[in-house]
Write a protein that holds these residues in place. Structure first.
Motif, PDB file in Angstrom:
ATOM      1  N   SER A 104     -32.748   6.717-126.444  1.00 46.15           N
ATOM      2  CA  SER A 104     -33.545   5.663-127.066  1.00 46.15           C
ATOM      3  C   SER A 104     -32.886   5.165-128.346  1.00 46.15           C
ATOM      4  N   GLN A 105     -32.361   6.075-129.152  1.00 48.44           N
ATOM      5  CA  GLN A 105     -31.682   5.685-130.393  1.00 48.44           C
ATOM      6  C   GLN A 105     -30.410   4.900-130.090  1.00 48.44           C
ATOM      7  N   HIS A 107     -29.893   2.974-127.484  1.00 49.10           N
ATOM      8  CA  HIS A 107     -30.309   1.638-127.032  1.00 49.10           C
ATOM      9  C   HIS A 107     -30.702   0.773-128.228  1.00 49.10           C
ATOM     10  N   ARG A 108     -31.415   1.372-129.187  1.00 50.93           N
ATOM     11  CA  ARG A 108     -31.806   0.604-130.372  1.00 50.93           C
ATOM     12  C   ARG A 108     -30.596   0.155-131.187  1.00 50.93           C
TER      13      ARG A 108
END
Length: 114
Positions: A104-105, A107-108
């Motif tokens: 998730s990090q 992708h951000r």
């Protein structure tokens, strides 16, 4: 209490019958999981209940398999699927959460860089 009072067999039978009848009435082929007591393995009508599920077109899944003897009995009775501590032991979610958080990090960061 039900096992101590001797009513567990009737409760198990009723629960399984109702679950099978309900699942057989559904338009969509969804799965139903029914927990029964450990005493169910010691009773002689387990084969009848597996056949009842099959007769209604309901696959039979046994949960809570903890011993090789339980698994052998269920295989002999024609159980379709099994799960439990013997087959797949519980694992920590921590590694999965860490991987998900890292992904998730990443992708951000990639989105912010664009």
């Amino acid at each position: 209490m039900a096992e101590q009072s001797g009513t567990i067999a009737q409760i198990d039978d009723w629960v399984l019958t109702e679950a099978c009848l309900e699942a057989a009435s559904w338009d969509q082929p969804l799965r139903v999981a029914v927990n029964v007591s450990a005493a169910q393995f010691r009773r002689e009508n387990l084969d009848r209940q597996v056949r009842q599920g099959h007769g209604l077109g309901v696959p039979v899944l046994a949960e809570g398999i903890e011993t090789n003897a339980q698994m052998a009995l269920l295989v002999q009775e024609g159980c379709d699927e099994m799960q439990g501590y013997l087959i797949g032991r519980p694992r920590s979610l921590l590694p999965t959460r860490q991987m998900r958080n890292a992904s998730s990090q990443a992708h951000r960061r990639a989105a912010a860089a664009e």
